[in-house]
Design an enzyme around this catalytic site. Structure first.
Site, PDB file in Angstrom:
ATOM      1  N   GLN A   1       8.363  54.210  51.188  1.00 44.59           N
ATOM      2  CA  GLN A   1       9.577  53.821  50.450  1.00 44.59           C
ATOM      3  C   GLN A   1       9.244  52.804  49.359  1.00 44.59           C
ATOM      4  OE1 GLN A   1      12.669  52.167  52.936  1.00 44.59           O
ATOM      5  NE2 GLN A   1      14.232  52.361  51.350  1.00 44.59           N
TER       6      GLN A   1
ATOM      7  N   HIS B   1      18.226  56.167  50.415  1.00 43.24           N
ATOM      8  CA  HIS B   1      18.415  57.385  49.616  1.00 43.24           C
ATOM      9  C   HIS B   1      17.720  58.544  50.288  1.00 43.24           C
ATOM     10  CE1 HIS B   1      14.904  55.137  48.227  1.00 43.24           C
ATOM     11  NE2 HIS B   1      14.307  56.301  47.991  1.00 43.24           N
TER      12      HIS B   1
ATOM     13  N   HIS C   1      16.032  62.171  49.355  1.00 46.86           N
ATOM     14  CA  HIS C   1      15.509  62.990  48.260  1.00 46.86           C
ATOM     15  C   HIS C   1      15.918  64.436  48.529  1.00 46.86           C
ATOM     16  CE1 HIS C   1      12.349  60.004  46.847  1.00 46.86           C
ATOM     17  NE2 HIS C   1      12.603  59.529  48.054  1.00 46.86           N
TER      18      HIS C   1
HETATM   19  P1  DGP Z   1      11.273  56.063  47.612  1.00 52.27           P
HETATM   20  O1  DGP Z   1       9.816  55.905  47.341  1.00 52.27           O
HETATM   21  O2  DGP Z   1      11.592  57.028  48.730  1.00 52.27           O
HETATM   22  O3  DGP Z   1      11.913  54.713  47.774  1.00 52.27           O
HETATM   23  O4  DGP Z   1      11.873  56.758  46.327  1.00 52.27           O
HETATM   24  C1  DGP Z   1      12.340  56.083  45.223  1.00 52.27           C
HETATM   25  C2  DGP Z   1      12.475  57.120  44.141  1.00 52.27           C
HETATM   26  O5  DGP Z   1      13.244  56.573  43.107  1.00 52.27           O
HETATM   27  C3  DGP Z   1      11.165  57.569  43.532  1.00 52.27           C
HETATM   28  O6  DGP Z   1      11.058  58.980  43.670  1.00 52.27           O
HETATM   29  C4  DGP Z   1      11.248  57.159  42.078  1.00 52.27           C
HETATM   30  C5  DGP Z   1      12.715  56.934  41.865  1.00 52.27           C
HETATM   31  N1  DGP Z   1      13.069  55.868  40.960  1.00 52.27           N
HETATM   32  C6  DGP Z   1      12.482  54.647  40.852  1.00 52.27           C
HETATM   33  N2  DGP Z   1      13.139  53.894  39.944  1.00 52.27           N
HETATM   34  C7  DGP Z   1      14.170  54.661  39.488  1.00 52.27           C
HETATM   35  C8  DGP Z   1      15.215  54.440  38.546  1.00 52.27           C
HETATM   36  O7  DGP Z   1      15.333  53.382  37.924  1.00 52.27           O
HETATM   37  N3  DGP Z   1      16.107  55.450  38.346  1.00 52.27           N
HETATM   38  C9  DGP Z   1      15.997  56.639  39.013  1.00 52.27           C
HETATM   39  N4  DGP Z   1      16.925  57.573  38.743  1.00 52.27           N
HETATM   40  N5  DGP Z   1      15.028  56.893  39.901  1.00 52.27           N
HETATM   41  C10 DGP Z   1      14.126  55.906  40.140  1.00 52.27           C
END
Ligand code: DGP
Length: 144
Positions: free
Chosen positions: A101, A107, A109
């Site tokens: 994470q 969240h 996916h």
């Molecule tokens: P996790 O590693 O499971 O916490 O996933 C976080 C996800 O969020 C990762 O796939 C990248 C995405 N992410 C990081 N920063 C942002 C952001 O500012 N906006 C969006 N839409 N996604 C983001």
């Protein structure tokens, strides 16, 4: 340790939820908000966050919030499937940094997968712009 840290409301998804940071939204209801991942592992990679509960992880989401939130996750996954016609859909979620994470607002996916098309690495690479993500977002929105 990270599994027991307090929820930090300054995380990027909390800012998106409060409208303080932009996102390419595909769906919203009373329980959840869904938007496209800006570091997608593939086309249509969507994130679904709960609006209530202030949970870092699924395992600390208040039980009263689980049902509504999971219905929204399923609704988004169905729209991704209907809008993009993938061959499969991965639905996954990490609890804590050691589990992978990187953003500490719960969240799920939703990642569509196509046969013969490689799935990219997690949370790396160049950040996609809204202009790049808008066309696929429109196709997902049409799936609701
Ligand atoms: P996790 O590693 O499971 O916490 O996933 C976080 C996800 O969020 C990762 O796939 C990248 C995405 N992410 C990081 N920063 C942002 C952001 O500012 N906006 C969006 N839409 N996604 C983001």
């Amino acid at each position: 340790m990270t599994l027991h840290a307090p929820y930090d409301p300054s995380n990027i998804f909390a800012k998106i939820l409060r409208g303080e940071m932009p996102s390419v939204k595909v769906y919203e209801d009373e329980a959840a908000l869904a938007f496209l991942d800006v570091f997608p592992m593939g086309e249509g990679h969507t994130l679904v966050i709960p609006k209530r509960g202030e949970a870092r992880h699924f395992i600390d989401l208040p039980e009263a919030e689980v049902g509504g939130y999971m219905l929204s996750v399923q609704k988004v996954a169905r729209a991704v499937e209907k809008g993009l016609s993938p061959d499969g859909v991965r639905i996954f979620q990490f609890n804590g940094a050691p589990a992978g994470q990187s953003v500490f607002h719960l969240h799920f996916h939703v990642l569509p997968v196509w046969e013969g098309r490689a799935v990219g690495p997690h949370a790396t690479g160049a950040m996609k712009s809204a202009a790049e993500l808008d066309p696929v977002a429109a196709r997902i929105r049409a799936g609701f």
